[in-house]
Design a protein around this motif. Structure first.
Motif, PDB file in Angstrom:
ATOM      1  N   PRO A  60      49.984  44.336  53.582  1.00  0.00           N
ATOM      2  CA  PRO A  60      49.146  43.384  54.338  1.00  0.00           C
ATOM      3  C   PRO A  60      47.726  43.236  53.794  1.00  0.00           C
ATOM      4  CG  PRO A  60      50.488  44.637  55.853  1.00  0.00           C
ATOM      5  CD  PRO A  60      50.703  45.245  54.478  1.00  0.00           C
ATOM      6  N   GLY A  61      47.066  44.332  53.441  1.00  0.00           N
ATOM      7  CA  GLY A  61      45.705  44.247  52.921  1.00  0.00           C
ATOM      8  C   GLY A  61      45.625  43.503  51.598  1.00  0.00           C
ATOM      9  N   GLU A  62      46.627  43.664  50.776  1.00  0.00           N
ATOM     10  CA  GLU A  62      46.673  42.957  49.496  1.00  0.00           C
ATOM     11  C   GLU A  62      46.895  41.465  49.720  1.00  0.00           C
ATOM     12  OE1 GLU A  62      48.548  46.806  47.159  1.00  0.00           O
ATOM     13  OE2 GLU A  62      49.854  45.143  47.722  1.00  0.00           O
ATOM     14  N   PHE A  63      47.780  41.135  50.652  1.00  0.00           N
ATOM     15  CA  PHE A  63      47.981  39.731  51.004  1.00  0.00           C
ATOM     16  C   PHE A  63      46.676  39.122  51.492  1.00  0.00           C
ATOM     17  CE2 PHE A  63      48.708  36.582  54.350  1.00  0.00           C
ATOM     18  CZ  PHE A  63      49.380  35.601  53.623  1.00  0.00           C
ATOM     19  N   ASP A  64      45.928  39.875  52.304  1.00  0.00           N
ATOM     20  CA  ASP A  64      44.655  39.366  52.828  1.00  0.00           C
ATOM     21  C   ASP A  64      43.692  39.009  51.704  1.00  0.00           C
ATOM     22  OD1 ASP A  64      45.617  39.719  55.409  1.00  0.00           O
ATOM     23  OD2 ASP A  64      44.512  41.597  55.741  1.00  0.00           O
ATOM     24  N   VAL A  65      43.622  39.854  50.672  1.00  0.00           N
ATOM     25  CA  VAL A  65      42.738  39.586  49.534  1.00  0.00           C
ATOM     26  C   VAL A  65      43.181  38.313  48.816  1.00  0.00           C
ATOM     27  CG1 VAL A  65      41.976  40.393  47.258  1.00  0.00           C
ATOM     28  CG2 VAL A  65      42.050  41.986  49.191  1.00  0.00           C
ATOM     29  N   LEU A  66      44.471  38.227  48.500  1.00  0.00           N
ATOM     30  CA  LEU A  66      44.982  37.050  47.805  1.00  0.00           C
ATOM     31  C   LEU A  66      44.773  35.787  48.640  1.00  0.00           C
ATOM     32  CD1 LEU A  66      48.336  38.408  46.298  1.00  0.00           C
ATOM     33  CD2 LEU A  66      46.092  38.225  45.182  1.00  0.00           C
ATOM     34  N   ALA A  67      45.011  35.886  49.938  1.00  0.00           N
ATOM     35  CA  ALA A  67      44.843  34.728  50.824  1.00  0.00           C
ATOM     36  C   ALA A  67      43.376  34.296  50.890  1.00  0.00           C
ATOM     37  CB  ALA A  67      45.378  35.051  52.213  1.00  0.00           C
ATOM     38  N   ALA A 103      46.320  45.530  38.539  1.00  0.00           N
ATOM     39  CA  ALA A 103      47.412  46.177  37.799  1.00  0.00           C
ATOM     40  C   ALA A 103      48.695  45.348  37.862  1.00  0.00           C
ATOM     41  CB  ALA A 103      47.658  47.583  38.340  1.00  0.00           C
ATOM     42  N   ALA A 104      48.881  44.629  38.972  1.00  0.00           N
ATOM     43  CA  ALA A 104      50.064  43.786  39.144  1.00  0.00           C
ATOM     44  C   ALA A 104      49.885  42.406  38.504  1.00  0.00           C
ATOM     45  CB  ALA A 104      50.378  43.630  40.632  1.00  0.00           C
ATOM     46  N   GLY A 105      48.703  42.129  37.966  1.00  0.00           N
ATOM     47  CA  GLY A 105      48.459  40.838  37.321  1.00  0.00           C
ATOM     48  C   GLY A 105      48.195  39.707  38.288  1.00  0.00           C
ATOM     49  N   LEU A 106      47.833  40.029  39.535  1.00  0.00           N
ATOM     50  CA  LEU A 106      47.628  38.998  40.550  1.00  0.00           C
ATOM     51  C   LEU A 106      46.172  38.558  40.668  1.00  0.00           C
ATOM     52  CD1 LEU A 106      50.066  40.397  43.269  1.00  0.00           C
ATOM     53  CD2 LEU A 106      50.525  38.751  41.429  1.00  0.00           C
ATOM     54  N   VAL A 107      45.248  39.411  40.236  1.00  0.00           N
ATOM     55  CA  VAL A 107      43.832  39.047  40.168  1.00  0.00           C
ATOM     56  C   VAL A 107      43.278  39.541  38.839  1.00  0.00           C
ATOM     57  CG1 VAL A 107      43.490  39.174  42.691  1.00  0.00           C
ATOM     58  CG2 VAL A 107      42.889  41.151  41.255  1.00  0.00           C
ATOM     59  N   GLY A 108      42.174  38.949  38.445  1.00  0.00           N
ATOM     60  CA  GLY A 108      41.444  39.410  37.269  1.00  0.00           C
ATOM     61  C   GLY A 108      40.007  39.691  37.682  1.00  0.00           C
ATOM     62  N   ARG A 109      39.382  40.614  36.981  1.00  0.00           N
ATOM     63  CA  ARG A 109      37.973  40.921  37.241  1.00  0.00           C
ATOM     64  C   ARG A 109      37.177  40.671  35.957  1.00  0.00           C
ATOM     65  NH1 ARG A 109      38.263  46.503  40.842  1.00  0.00           N
ATOM     66  NH2 ARG A 109      40.129  46.919  39.659  1.00  0.00           N
ATOM     67  N   SER A 110      36.009  40.074  36.142  1.00  0.00           N
ATOM     68  CA  SER A 110      35.121  39.829  35.007  1.00  0.00           C
ATOM     69  C   SER A 110      33.685  40.000  35.475  1.00  0.00           C
ATOM     70  CB  SER A 110      35.337  38.422  34.448  1.00  0.00           C
ATOM     71  OG  SER A 110      35.087  37.461  35.456  1.00  0.00           O
ATOM     72  N   LEU A 111      32.793  40.291  34.526  1.00  0.00           N
ATOM     73  CA  LEU A 111      31.382  40.446  34.883  1.00  0.00           C
ATOM     74  C   LEU A 111      30.851  39.142  35.466  1.00  0.00           C
ATOM     75  CD1 LEU A 111      29.836  42.510  31.950  1.00  0.00           C
ATOM     76  CD2 LEU A 111      30.140  43.212  34.331  1.00  0.00           C
ATOM     77  N   VAL A 121      36.008  38.408  41.146  1.00  0.00           N
ATOM     78  CA  VAL A 121      37.454  38.586  41.281  1.00  0.00           C
ATOM     79  C   VAL A 121      38.063  37.189  41.317  1.00  0.00           C
ATOM     80  CG1 VAL A 121      39.314  39.503  42.721  1.00  0.00           C
ATOM     81  CG2 VAL A 121      37.101  40.698  42.597  1.00  0.00           C
ATOM     82  N   THR A 122      39.039  36.955  40.468  1.00  0.00           N
ATOM     83  CA  THR A 122      39.660  35.633  40.371  1.00  0.00           C
ATOM     84  C   THR A 122      41.166  35.758  40.537  1.00  0.00           C
ATOM     85  OG1 THR A 122      37.918  34.904  38.865  1.00  0.00           O
ATOM     86  CG2 THR A 122      39.937  33.590  38.900  1.00  0.00           C
ATOM     87  N   LEU A 123      41.714  34.870  41.318  1.00  0.00           N
ATOM     88  CA  LEU A 123      43.162  34.790  41.509  1.00  0.00           C
ATOM     89  C   LEU A 123      43.787  34.282  40.216  1.00  0.00           C
ATOM     90  CD1 LEU A 123      45.266  35.048  43.840  1.00  0.00           C
ATOM     91  CD2 LEU A 123      44.865  32.621  44.301  1.00  0.00           C
ATOM     92  N   THR A 124      44.777  34.986  39.710  1.00  0.00           N
ATOM     93  CA  THR A 124      45.492  34.531  38.513  1.00  0.00           C
ATOM     94  C   THR A 124      46.536  33.491  38.922  1.00  0.00           C
ATOM     95  OG1 THR A 124      47.219  36.221  38.684  1.00  0.00           O
ATOM     96  CG2 THR A 124      45.217  36.797  37.404  1.00  0.00           C
TER      97      THR A 124
END
Length: 169
Positions: A60-67, A103-111, A121-124
């Motif tokens: 659920p917490g991961e879904f919340d972030v993606l949503a 790690a699952a490839g669902l988001v990316g992080r960049s400076l 944090v960007t949604l892939t």
């Protein structure tokens, strides 16, 4: 019939309150009736939602972030402190969610070019595909759970719950 004035069958909350009213007739326990059912409903909904999200490989917490990222619109990017605020979670909790999602490839992080001490944090594309599929199934599941309410009752309940939640501010 069932002896209830509202025509609904008695439930566990009714039985608990009956016992407390017998043991403590001096207390007004009507709020317990409301909040006991709200708590019971929250547990029921959680138990129905978790398997839907799990089918999409999400907690659920991961879904919340993606949503949160998906509904902010293109480019589907936020900084972690914004995500923490929107989702009302600690920064430490957010970090562990982001680690798993990255790690699952669902988001990316960049400076963050605006603040090199922070990152964005960007949604892939895969993250967008997963959250859209999960949301479609999640929305249908919630509609199924709410089907016992007619639209007017659902709107009234939503208004009442909003009033209760706003009263604590």
């Amino acid at each position: 019939m069932n002896g209830e004035p509202d025509g609904e069958p008695r439930d566990a909350i009714d039985r608990i309150l009956e016992q407390w009213r017998r043991e403590r007739p001096d207390l007004d326990l009507s709020p317990m009736e409301v909040f006991g059912r709200v708590a019971q409903l929250a547990r029921t909904v959680e138990a129905e939602v978790e398997p839907v999200l799990a089918r999409h490989g999400l907690r659920p917490g991961e879904f919340d972030v993606l949503a949160a990222l998906r509904r902010c619109g293109p480019p589907y990017t936020m900084i972690p402190s914004e995500l923490s605020a929107v989702l009302m979670t600690s920064r430490a909790g957010m970090t562990s969610r982001l680690d798993r999602l990255e790690a699952a490839g669902l988001v990316g992080r960049s400076l963050d070019p605006a603040d090199r001490r922070s990152f964005r944090v960007t949604l892939t594309e895969e993250g967008r595909r997963v959250v859209d599929a999960a949301l479609t199934e999640h929305a249908a599941n919630l509609a199924r759970l709410a089907a016992a309410l007619d639209p007017g009752d659902a709107a009234t309940l939503s208004r009442i719950l909003r009033t209760l939640l706003n009263a604590r501010d």
